[in-house]
Write a protein that holds these residues in place. Structure first.
Motif, PDB file in Angstrom:
ATOM      1  N   MET A 214     -23.167 -49.982   9.717  1.00 25.57           N
ATOM      2  CA  MET A 214     -22.026 -50.653  10.340  1.00 25.57           C
ATOM      3  C   MET A 214     -21.837 -52.063   9.776  1.00 25.57           C
ATOM      4  N   MET A 215     -22.935 -52.809   9.625  1.00 27.95           N
ATOM      5  CA  MET A 215     -22.819 -54.172   9.119  1.00 27.95           C
ATOM      6  C   MET A 215     -22.477 -54.166   7.632  1.00 27.95           C
ATOM      7  N   PHE A 216     -22.982 -53.186   6.908  1.00 28.35           N
ATOM      8  CA  PHE A 216     -22.643 -53.058   5.495  1.00 28.35           C
ATOM      9  C   PHE A 216     -21.149 -52.756   5.337  1.00 28.35           C
ATOM     10  N   ALA A 217     -20.637 -51.827   6.159  1.00 28.57           N
ATOM     11  CA  ALA A 217     -19.211 -51.494   6.116  1.00 28.57           C
ATOM     12  C   ALA A 217     -18.355 -52.690   6.535  1.00 28.57           C
ATOM     13  N   ASP A 218     -18.898 -53.532   7.400  1.00 33.89           N
ATOM     14  CA  ASP A 218     -18.196 -54.728   7.862  1.00 33.89           C
ATOM     15  C   ASP A 218     -18.280 -55.862   6.843  1.00 33.89           C
ATOM     16  N   ARG A 219     -19.062 -55.642   5.774  1.00 31.71           N
ATOM     17  CA  ARG A 219     -19.233 -56.597   4.674  1.00 31.71           C
ATOM     18  C   ARG A 219     -19.776 -57.933   5.184  1.00 31.71           C
ATOM     19  N   ASP A 220     -20.765 -57.838   6.069  1.00 32.26           N
ATOM     20  CA  ASP A 220     -21.388 -59.062   6.600  1.00 32.26           C
ATOM     21  C   ASP A 220     -22.039 -59.887   5.501  1.00 32.26           C
ATOM     22  N   TYR A 221     -22.442 -59.219   4.413  1.00 35.43           N
ATOM     23  CA  TYR A 221     -23.133 -59.908   3.319  1.00 35.43           C
ATOM     24  C   TYR A 221     -22.224 -60.885   2.587  1.00 35.43           C
ATOM     25  N   GLU A 222     -20.908 -60.743   2.741  1.00 35.35           N
ATOM     26  CA  GLU A 222     -19.967 -61.626   2.053  1.00 35.35           C
ATOM     27  C   GLU A 222     -19.534 -62.817   2.916  1.00 35.35           C
TER      28      GLU A 222
END
Length: 443
Positions: A214-222
């Motif tokens: 979910m967090m990866f799809a939400d692009r939290d890393y950016e």
């Protein structure tokens, strides 16, 4: 003749089963400070993640690991201890490991837990969880379990609920739509009109793996963090080994439980295959090295992709980082309990950075990590005031669990799969490549 053909078919099926069934050995004799768990199996894309997931779901510390899956075979050895840093001696745990790891090649089985799953992602803010649980209480949803992660100003949560009156899963479509709409409005607030998301399902999933997705799809890393934490930034490097067609990923960070799972989960979800890896933890530091390729067999192909991998792996390590004061709530469960507790946190300026909520029988057993509104350590007087309001015997301040490491002694001489010696990060991979005839020297 017919009997002979049938017999041959039976024997062939038995051979296929024997070849597909992983060979698992749990060894307490080789190493004096850890239990060795060895797994040999036919290789498939998710098998490493499944093996690590089984170990971490038991809250075992993986102190060292050697991983190799060249060709069509998967070979692993893990050095594990319990949370106190001791070897595994409980026969029931050992038997469970052998049975679970022995069936990983066949994948998981579908099952139902009789609960409705709510997935929420959006912009984190002070008091958000208070509003979420207040809405659920108003809509007669009993929260049985939940996990909440926050990272870089984003929040992801899986909440498992049932109907307060019947105790059954919520299946009425109109009611589900109403729950989704109300929660989406809470998540949107005034500033998150586009990215706030809610969904409802009856599916049973691995909660922590799903939170990563979910967090990866939400692009939290950016994203840029709203709250400034003091967490150490993981050191991540990515280089290509052009001669052998690998991309080599190195990670150095503070050691903690479930670290390897978090990293492997993200590599798997980014569609990379781990061919070799070494993991080593010394005192409070962890060193991880992975030799990876895309699923089509190619290494990382551009600088933009390399930077993205670095960003994603940093995020994978930091999402679970335990920021703030750890508060443990153990009290009789009742309708609206979470709404009351979260409201008390909000009214006293405490921000929840992570939460693990569970119900055991008639008791609520919850863990919260809290900071002040700007991400700094919460004032001890405020914490004590909150404890008095909720109940000092119910809400306890707990120290963060430490990773236990015994003195190394001669542990590094322990022999793992294929006679590999756990000497230093990277040496095991190169030694295995030498044994496979892929390089001329392993020095």
């Amino acid at each position: 003749m017919e009997w002979s053909a049938c017999a041959c078919t039976d024997e062939y099926e038995k051979l296929v089963i024997r070849m597909s069934t992983p060979r698992v050995v749990v060894d307490n004799a080789v190493c004096s400070t850890a239990t060795l768990v060895k797994v040999d199996s036919a290789r498939r894309h998710d098998i490493l993640l499944d093996a690590v997931q089984i170990l971490t779901d038991l809250n075992l510390f993986i102190k060292k690991a050697y991983i190799s899956s060249d060709g069509k075979w998967f070979m692993d050895v893990f050095h594990v201890t319990d949370q106190m840093g001791n070897k595994l001696t409980d026969e029931s745990v050992i038997k469970y490991l052998e049975q679970s790891l022995g069936s990983i090649h066949f994948g998981g089985t579908n099952r139902s837990n009789g609960l409705t799953t709510l997935e929420l992602t959006g912009t984190d803010r002070l008091g958000l969880l208070s509003e979420v649980f207040a809405v659920l209480a108003e809509l007669q949803c009993d929260v049985v379990e939940a996990k909440v992660w926050t990272h870089n100003g984003r929040i992801a949560s899986l909440i498992y609920v049932r109907d307060c009156n019947s105790g059954s899963a919520i299946e009425d479509c109109q009611r589900i739509n109403r729950i989704e709409a109300r929660l989406r409005n809470v998540l949107k607030g005034d500033n998150d009109i586009r990215s706030a998301k809610t969904s409802v399902s009856m599916a049973v999933m691995h909660t922590e793996r799903r939170l990563h997705q979910m967090m990866f799809a939400d692009r939290d890393y950016e994203r840029t963090p709203v709250l400034k934490f003091t967490c150490d930034t993981p050191l991540v490097t990515v280089q290509n080994w052009a001669e052998r067609g690998y991309s080599v990923v190195n990670i150095q960070c503070k050691d903690r439980t479930k670290l390897l799972f978090d990293v492997v989960c993200n590599l798997t979800d980014m569609e990379y295959v781990v061919f070799h890896a070494t993991i080593n933890s010394t005192r409070e530091q962890a060193y991880l090295e992975f030799y990876i390729r895309h699923r089509d067999g190619t290494p990382i192909s551009s600088e933009a992709e390399r930077q993205r991998v670095i960003q994603c792996l940093r995020a994978a390590v930091k999402r679970r980082a335990s920021e703030g004061v750890r508060l443990e709530l153990c009290t009789a469960d009742k309708q609206g309990l979470l709404a009351e507790v979260m409201r008390t946190f909000r009214e006293n300026g405490l921000n929840v950075t992570r939460a693990e909520i569970s119900t055991v029988g008639d008791m609520a057993a919850n863990v919260f990590y809290v900071t002040d509104v700007i991400g700094k350590p919460a004032d001890s007087n405020i914490i004590e005031s909150v404890r008095q309001k909720i109940g000092p015997s119910n809400l306890q301040v707990k120290e963060l669990p430490l990773v236990c490491h015994h003195k190394a002694g001669r542990e590094d001489e322990a022999v793992g799969v294929g006679g590999a010696v756990l000497l230093s990060l990277g040496s095991l991979v190169r030694r295995n490549l030498y044994n496979l005839g892929l390089i001329k020297s392993c020095s």
